[in-house]
Design a protein around this motif. Structure first.
Motif, mmCIF file in Angstrom:
data_model
loop_
_atom_site.group_PDB
_atom_site.id
_atom_site.type_symbol
_atom_site.label_atom_id
_atom_site.label_comp_id
_atom_site.label_asym_id
_atom_site.label_seq_id
_atom_site.Cartn_x
_atom_site.Cartn_y
_atom_site.Cartn_z
ATOM 1 N N ASP A 17 13.650 -6.442 6.252
ATOM 2 C CA ASP A 17 15.161 -6.757 6.455
ATOM 3 C C ASP A 17 15.243 -7.788 7.296
ATOM 4 O OD1 ASP A 17 15.988 -4.451 5.126
ATOM 5 O OD2 ASP A 17 15.279 -2.438 6.954
ATOM 6 N N TRP A 18 14.590 -7.752 8.058
ATOM 7 C CA TRP A 18 14.059 -9.368 8.809
ATOM 8 C C TRP A 18 14.105 -10.313 8.316
ATOM 9 C CZ3 TRP A 18 14.275 -7.901 13.789
ATOM 10 C CH2 TRP A 18 14.219 -9.349 15.216
ATOM 11 N N LEU A 19 13.418 -10.150 7.388
ATOM 12 C CA LEU A 19 13.490 -11.395 6.430
ATOM 13 C C LEU A 19 14.534 -11.363 5.280
ATOM 14 C CD1 LEU A 19 9.948 -10.934 5.084
ATOM 15 C CD2 LEU A 19 10.834 -13.237 6.931
ATOM 16 N N ALA A 20 15.537 -10.685 5.322
ATOM 17 C CA ALA A 20 16.964 -10.990 4.390
ATOM 18 C C ALA A 20 17.724 -11.747 5.389
ATOM 19 C CB ALA A 20 16.868 -9.311 3.709
ATOM 20 N N ALA A 21 17.800 -10.976 6.262
ATOM 21 C CA ALA A 21 18.442 -11.221 7.763
ATOM 22 C C ALA A 21 18.532 -12.807 7.985
ATOM 23 C CB ALA A 21 18.522 -10.120 8.862
ATOM 24 N N ALA A 22 17.351 -13.442 7.723
ATOM 25 C CA ALA A 22 16.692 -14.453 8.203
ATOM 26 C C ALA A 22 17.509 -15.869 7.069
ATOM 27 C CB ALA A 22 15.915 -14.947 9.092
ATOM 28 N N GLY A 23 17.583 -15.424 6.086
ATOM 29 C CA GLY A 23 17.725 -15.580 4.746
ATOM 30 C C GLY A 23 16.672 -16.152 4.538
ATOM 31 N N VAL A 24 14.816 -15.163 4.762
ATOM 32 C CA VAL A 24 13.980 -15.712 3.451
ATOM 33 C C VAL A 24 13.814 -14.693 2.298
ATOM 34 C CG1 VAL A 24 11.904 -15.894 4.107
ATOM 35 C CG2 VAL A 24 12.781 -16.293 6.337
ATOM 36 N N ALA A 25 13.768 -14.970 1.304
ATOM 37 C CA ALA A 25 13.082 -14.577 0.285
ATOM 38 C C ALA A 25 11.821 -13.956 0.105
ATOM 39 C CB ALA A 25 14.009 -15.240 -1.036
ATOM 40 N N SER A 26 10.982 -13.036 0.149
ATOM 41 C CA SER A 26 9.671 -12.920 0.404
ATOM 42 C C SER A 26 9.759 -11.539 -0.296
ATOM 43 C CB SER A 26 8.849 -13.026 1.432
ATOM 44 O OG SER A 26 9.234 -13.562 2.507
ATOM 45 N N GLU A 27 8.423 -11.509 -1.747
ATOM 46 C CA GLU A 27 7.593 -10.795 -1.998
ATOM 47 C C GLU A 27 6.825 -9.842 -1.529
ATOM 48 O OE1 GLU A 27 5.085 -9.375 -6.192
ATOM 49 O OE2 GLU A 27 5.921 -10.885 -6.115
ATOM 50 N N ILE A 28 7.071 -8.431 -0.403
ATOM 51 C CA ILE A 28 5.983 -7.910 0.150
ATOM 52 C C ILE A 28 5.651 -6.380 -0.191
ATOM 53 C CG2 ILE A 28 6.239 -6.837 2.878
ATOM 54 C CD1 ILE A 28 8.510 -7.721 3.010
ATOM 55 N N GLU A 29 3.808 -6.817 0.069
ATOM 56 C CA GLU A 29 3.193 -5.624 -0.860
ATOM 57 C C GLU A 29 2.914 -4.915 0.178
ATOM 58 O OE1 GLU A 29 -0.917 -4.895 -3.797
ATOM 59 O OE2 GLU A 29 0.230 -6.814 -2.409
ATOM 60 N N PRO A 30 3.085 -3.149 0.518
ATOM 61 C CA PRO A 30 2.329 -2.566 1.436
ATOM 62 C C PRO A 30 0.645 -2.437 0.710
ATOM 63 C CG PRO A 30 4.554 -1.843 0.588
ATOM 64 C CD PRO A 30 4.092 -2.738 0.069
ATOM 65 N N VAL A 31 -0.544 -2.384 1.564
ATOM 66 C CA VAL A 31 -1.566 -2.456 1.244
ATOM 67 C C VAL A 31 -1.415 -1.022 2.677
ATOM 68 C CG1 VAL A 31 -3.759 -2.727 1.121
ATOM 69 C CG2 VAL A 31 -1.904 -3.950 0.120
ATOM 70 N N LEU A 32 -2.844 0.662 2.037
ATOM 71 C CA LEU A 32 -3.159 1.237 3.287
ATOM 72 C C LEU A 32 -4.484 1.143 3.234
ATOM 73 C CD1 LEU A 32 -3.345 4.123 4.689
ATOM 74 C CD2 LEU A 32 -3.402 5.033 2.407
ATOM 75 N N VAL A 33 -4.929 0.691 3.935
ATOM 76 C CA VAL A 33 -6.640 0.609 4.359
ATOM 77 C C VAL A 33 -7.407 1.985 4.406
ATOM 78 C CG1 VAL A 33 -8.814 -0.599 5.126
ATOM 79 C CG2 VAL A 33 -6.084 -1.764 5.047
ATOM 80 N N ARG A 34 -7.870 2.175 3.607
ATOM 81 C CA ARG A 34 -8.689 3.809 3.390
ATOM 82 C C ARG A 34 -9.906 3.615 5.053
ATOM 83 N NH1 ARG A 34 -5.626 7.049 0.417
ATOM 84 N NH2 ARG A 34 -4.583 6.222 -1.217
ATOM 85 N N GLN B 51 2.601 5.767 5.574
ATOM 86 C CA GLN B 51 3.362 5.607 6.714
ATOM 87 C C GLN B 51 3.976 4.478 6.657
ATOM 88 O OE1 GLN B 51 6.913 7.595 5.923
ATOM 89 N NE2 GLN B 51 7.398 5.981 6.771
ATOM 90 N N ALA B 52 3.201 4.284 7.905
ATOM 91 C CA ALA B 52 2.991 2.723 8.888
ATOM 92 C C ALA B 52 3.325 1.369 7.964
ATOM 93 C CB ALA B 52 2.285 2.542 9.925
ATOM 94 N N ALA B 53 2.499 1.231 6.669
ATOM 95 C CA ALA B 53 3.023 0.531 5.924
ATOM 96 C C ALA B 53 4.220 0.233 4.963
ATOM 97 C CB ALA B 53 1.635 0.863 5.055
ATOM 98 N N ALA B 54 4.231 1.144 4.458
ATOM 99 C CA ALA B 54 5.698 1.209 4.283
ATOM 100 C C ALA B 54 7.272 0.815 5.200
ATOM 101 C CB ALA B 54 6.259 3.008 3.684
ATOM 102 N N ASP B 55 6.668 1.570 6.219
ATOM 103 C CA ASP B 55 7.371 1.172 7.312
ATOM 104 C C ASP B 55 8.275 -0.325 8.479
ATOM 105 O OD1 ASP B 55 9.945 2.206 9.800
ATOM 106 O OD2 ASP B 55 7.496 1.318 11.005
ATOM 107 N N SER B 56 6.596 -0.254 7.269
ATOM 108 C CA SER B 56 6.667 -2.180 8.160
ATOM 109 C C SER B 56 6.866 -2.778 7.583
ATOM 110 C CB SER B 56 5.314 -2.733 8.542
ATOM 111 O OG SER B 56 4.342 -2.171 9.928
ATOM 112 N N ALA B 57 6.488 -2.148 6.113
ATOM 113 C CA ALA B 57 6.819 -3.286 4.722
ATOM 114 C C ALA B 57 8.724 -3.429 5.009
ATOM 115 C CB ALA B 57 6.363 -2.969 3.358
ATOM 116 N N GLN B 58 8.825 -2.084 5.234
ATOM 117 C CA GLN B 58 10.449 -1.990 4.481
ATOM 118 C C GLN B 58 11.485 -2.847 6.358
ATOM 119 O OE1 GLN B 58 12.623 -0.591 2.944
ATOM 120 N NE2 GLN B 58 14.320 -2.009 3.659
ATOM 121 N N ARG B 59 11.304 -3.027 7.581
ATOM 122 C CA ARG B 59 12.188 -3.123 8.278
ATOM 123 C C ARG B 59 11.460 -4.380 8.250
ATOM 124 N NH1 ARG B 59 9.586 -2.985 12.977
ATOM 125 N NH2 ARG B 59 7.470 -1.722 11.953
ATOM 126 N N LEU B 60 9.810 -5.273 8.046
ATOM 127 C CA LEU B 60 9.829 -6.832 7.615
ATOM 128 C C LEU B 60 10.762 -7.649 6.373
ATOM 129 C CD1 LEU B 60 8.722 -9.962 8.311
ATOM 130 C CD2 LEU B 60 6.213 -8.456 7.046
#
Length: 224
Positions: free
Chosen positions: A133-150, A122-131
């Motif tokens: 949104d933050w990048l989009a608001a700043a006009g930055v287009a990035s591909e973000i991959e959330p990864v769970l480290v087991r 959940q932390a991976a998904a939440d952080s990726a989503q918020r990041l």
């Protein structure tokens, strides 16, 4: 001159030691004041998210810190970031969400591809989503991959830094084959920063380290 006081508001005991260590690295001149409400997350989970009562509770903690003489307030729980943003404009001191400084740093780097490493799904998904949104608001287009480290959550909870670093570093090596930036999603992962950064050739970003550095710059005139 007196040392600047930074109030850190926590929703988990687990974030205290990483915050201490990060500020020790980046802003040792700061006098840290830890405020803990360890029911902030569980109450939000039970309520299905941030209610008005919970927002008011965090706002009260922030006001308590300001009234108590804090020169800056830093939240360590990402869930309550929206409250920090809401109240910041109305406070006489800097109030930062947990990963605000880190997200601003990512915007400045403008990477094309980012990997977010987390010990909880959940932390991976939440952080990726918020990041994102933050990048989009700043006009930055990035591909973000959330990864769970087991295994990382168990290692962090046990205080096994060697194992945490081993697991995180191994995942970072894989991520660095394509990612231009690696982001650590949680404060509890920050102690492994040096070990992770040592094995990859891309920036590895830790929220508490960047928060401490940002506040050091903002409050440097108060440092003795």
């Amino acid at each position: 001159m007196s040392r600047p006081t930074v109030a850190l508001i926590h929703a988990s005991q687990a974030s205290l030691a990483p915050a201490d260590a990060a500020f020790g690295d980046e802003f040792p001149e700061a006098e840290l004041w830890h405020l803990l409400d360890n029911r902030l997350v569980s109450d939000a989970d039970a309520a299905g998210g941030l209610t008005e009562e919970l927002r008011a509770r965090m706002s009260t903690l922030i006001q308590y810190a300001v009234d108590g003489g804090a020169d800056a307030v830093q939240l360590s729980c990402s869930m309550y970031g929206p409250v920090a943003h809401d109240v910041a404009a109305h406070q006489p001191v800097t109030v930062l969400a947990s990963d605000q400084a880190m997200f601003d740093h990512v915007v400045a780097l403008r990477p094309g591809r980012i990997t977010v490493l987390a010990s909880l799904g959940q932390a991976a998904a939440d952080s990726a989503q918020r990041l994102g949104d933050w990048l989009a608001a700043a006009g930055v287009a990035s591909e973000i991959e959330p990864v769970l480290v087991r295994g990382a959550a168990a290692a962090a909870t046990a205080g096994d830094l060697d194992e945490l670093t081993r697991l995180m570093a191994a995942e970072a090596v894989t991520a660095a084959r394509s990612a231009e930036v690696i982001v650590l999603a949680q404060y509890s992962l920050a102690p492994a920063l040096a070990g992770i950064a040592a094995v990859v050739d891309v920036p590895v970003l830790s929220a508490p380290h960047l928060a401490a550095g940002s506040l050091a710059s903002r409050l440097k005139e108060r440092v003795s």
